[in-house]
Design an enzyme around this catalytic site. Structure first.
Site, mmCIF file in Angstrom:
data_model
loop_
_atom_site.group_PDB
_atom_site.id
_atom_site.type_symbol
_atom_site.label_atom_id
_atom_site.label_comp_id
_atom_site.label_asym_id
_atom_site.label_seq_id
_atom_site.Cartn_x
_atom_site.Cartn_y
_atom_site.Cartn_z
ATOM 1 N N TYR A 11 47.597 29.023 33.386
ATOM 2 C CA TYR A 11 48.958 28.988 33.944
ATOM 3 C C TYR A 11 48.963 29.196 35.470
ATOM 4 C CZ TYR A 11 53.582 31.220 34.856
ATOM 5 O OH TYR A 11 54.795 31.607 35.359
ATOM 6 N N LEU A 33 37.941 26.198 29.299
ATOM 7 C CA LEU A 33 39.041 25.737 28.442
ATOM 8 C C LEU A 33 39.178 26.600 27.178
ATOM 9 C CD1 LEU A 33 38.753 21.839 28.769
ATOM 10 C CD2 LEU A 33 40.051 23.442 30.181
ATOM 11 N N ARG A 73 40.147 36.958 30.381
ATOM 12 C CA ARG A 73 40.914 37.220 29.165
ATOM 13 C C ARG A 73 42.015 38.196 29.564
ATOM 14 N NH1 ARG A 73 38.113 35.588 24.510
ATOM 15 N NH2 ARG A 73 36.016 34.892 25.036
ATOM 16 N N TYR A 138 41.811 45.886 29.302
ATOM 17 C CA TYR A 138 42.116 44.775 30.208
ATOM 18 C C TYR A 138 42.232 45.288 31.650
ATOM 19 C CZ TYR A 138 44.955 41.466 32.791
ATOM 20 O OH TYR A 138 45.431 40.641 33.772
ATOM 21 N N PHE A 203 61.185 45.620 22.360
ATOM 22 C CA PHE A 203 60.279 46.750 22.126
ATOM 23 C C PHE A 203 60.819 48.031 22.763
ATOM 24 C CE2 PHE A 203 56.650 43.427 22.023
ATOM 25 C CZ PHE A 203 56.800 43.262 20.656
ATOM 26 N N ALA A 277 52.909 50.149 21.983
ATOM 27 C CA ALA A 277 51.977 51.159 22.500
ATOM 28 C C ALA A 277 51.536 50.807 23.917
ATOM 29 C CB ALA A 277 50.766 51.255 21.583
HETATM 30 N N1 UDP Z 1 58.791 42.799 25.472
HETATM 31 C C1 UDP Z 1 59.708 42.842 24.432
HETATM 32 N N2 UDP Z 1 59.566 41.943 23.411
HETATM 33 C C2 UDP Z 1 58.568 41.011 23.378
HETATM 34 C C3 UDP Z 1 57.649 40.969 24.452
HETATM 35 C C4 UDP Z 1 57.789 41.868 25.484
HETATM 36 O O1 UDP Z 1 60.599 43.671 24.415
HETATM 37 O O2 UDP Z 1 58.493 40.255 22.405
HETATM 38 C C5 UDP Z 1 58.919 43.758 26.587
HETATM 39 C C6 UDP Z 1 57.689 44.626 26.795
HETATM 40 O O3 UDP Z 1 57.786 45.801 26.014
HETATM 41 C C7 UDP Z 1 57.774 44.920 28.288
HETATM 42 C C8 UDP Z 1 58.450 43.682 28.865
HETATM 43 O O4 UDP Z 1 59.069 43.015 27.763
HETATM 44 O O5 UDP Z 1 58.618 46.014 28.524
HETATM 45 C C9 UDP Z 1 57.479 42.722 29.509
HETATM 46 O O6 UDP Z 1 56.421 42.496 28.613
HETATM 47 P P1 UDP Z 1 55.353 41.356 28.843
HETATM 48 O O7 UDP Z 1 54.452 41.357 27.644
HETATM 49 O O8 UDP Z 1 56.045 40.089 29.183
HETATM 50 O O9 UDP Z 1 54.557 41.812 30.133
HETATM 51 P P2 UDP Z 1 53.784 43.192 30.470
HETATM 52 O O10 UDP Z 1 54.750 43.997 31.294
HETATM 53 O O11 UDP Z 1 53.411 43.849 29.202
HETATM 54 O O12 UDP Z 1 52.628 42.722 31.273
#
Ligand code: UDP
Length: 322
Positions: A11, A33, A73, A138, A203, A277
């Site tokens: 991306y 890829l 990754r 990560y 979440f 988490a």
């Molecule tokens: N989030 C959510 N539902 C989802 C995916 C993400 O509520 O299906 C929330 C996640 O808890 C975080 C925000 O969206 O607070 C951004 O998450 P994302 O995975 O996009 O990026 P991160 O901040 O984890 O790198």
């Protein structure tokens, strides 16, 4: 400049490849890829389908003057379950790439680091001086490469920049987010709007934020591409710079959902899930350092605009309607 883009089929790497080509650079993409797409590599760039571990012959042939390194990754959850893959690709692969650079006398590199190197922040906005205490493999693997670059700058005269991305979003040059395993909020919300999934799980609604949902700093991929072009010539030999890249404004999960409803016109049903988490309540960047050092200025800071650009690729007809 003759540049090699590791991870240029992904991306962010593909968008930056398009920006490099538009600026007149000569680009070779190195990508195995494993998660990228051959058709995302912009026309005009040459694709070498090779893993980081096997990059040496490609560098020997291309003889790049600089490398931009996006190949990694990047799934936090998987990094906790299968850490060896993250240490092997992100750290072992990066070491192989740096050694391949050293072998051909190429010492200029821009590396994709991450806000995940900071872990749970003591205060926001997060500055580059903040402690780095990653809470997952990560983030730890990316931080290891940041340290690697510091030592290669000192020992071998590398001119390196680590760009610590916050939440990259949006689309540019007709290229957007397209992961086989999608975990990011904006593309997931747009999948609901496109009818590809029934609902979006939020979440956690019990965070200490104004609406109870997590706050993140969504930075437009076009602004990110601009930063790479500014960063590429910036460091002197022997120098390793670290810059945060964020919008500077935080948006809550609920605000993202509202923006996606506005852009798509879809009801976008949500389900309240528990906290995920390892999610900090708030991650917002201070990008003051790159603004003052390099004159970087994010131009696409409006959340609705960021979501609209991403949606235009999911539903091309939407771009004409809006
Ligand atoms: N989030 C959510 N539902 C989802 C995916 C993400 O509520 O299906 C929330 C996640 O808890 C975080 C925000 O969206 O607070 C951004 O998450 P994302 O995975 O996009 O990026 P991160 O901040 O984890 O790198």
């Amino acid at each position: 400049m003759r540049v090699l883009v590791a991870g240029g089929a992904g991306y962010i790497g593909s968008v930056v490849t398009a920006a490099l080509l538009a600026a007149g650079h000569d680009v070779t993409v190195l990508d195995d890829l494993s998660t990228g797409h051959a058709d995302a590599v912009p026309a005009g760039a040459t694709l070498a389908r090779v893993a980081l571990h096997d990059s040496a012959p490609v560098l020997a042939e291309v003889r790049p003057e600089a490398v931009l390194h996006f190949a990694a990754r990047s799934l936090v959850g998987v990094s906790q379950q299968r850490p060896h893959e993250y240490w092997d690709t992100n750290v072992g692969g990066s070491l192989a790439l740096l050694e391949a650079m050293r072998a051909v006398g190429c010492r200029r590199i821009v590396f994709s680091s991450t806000a995940a190197t900071y872990g749970e922040p003591e205060s926001v906005p997060i500055r580059e001086e903040a402690p780095t205490r990653p809470t997952n493999t990560y983030g730890a693997s990316k931080l290891a490469v940041d340290h690697m670059l510091t030592s290669y700058a000192v020992a071998h005269g590398f001119a390196a920049v680590s760009l610590r991305y916050f939440n990259v979003a949006g689309a540019a040059f007709g290229l957007g987010e397209r992961h086989a395993t999608e975990t990011h909020l904006i593309p997931l919300a747009l999948q609901v709007a496109a009818g590809e999934r029934e609902s979006l799980t939020v979440f956690g609604r019990d965070y200490p934020t104004p609406d109870g949902t997590c706050i993140r700093d969504y930075v437009h991929v076009q602004d990110l591409a601009d930063a790479h072009l500014l960063a590429l010539p910036a460091p002197a030999e022997g120098e390793h710079r670290i810059y945060n890249l964020g919008n500077g404004t935080g948006f809550s999960v609920q605000e993202v959902v509202d923006a996606a409803r506005e852009v798509t016109g879809h009801a976008l049903p949500t389900v309240d899930g528990g906290r995920r988490a390892g999610d900090p309540a708030q991650l917002v960047a201070s990008s003051a350092r790159i603004r003052s050092d390099l004159g970087w200025m994010p131009r696409h800071t409006d959340l609705v605009g960021i979501v609209r650009d991403a949606w235009a690729l999911v539903d091309p007809a939407a771009a004409h309607r809006s």
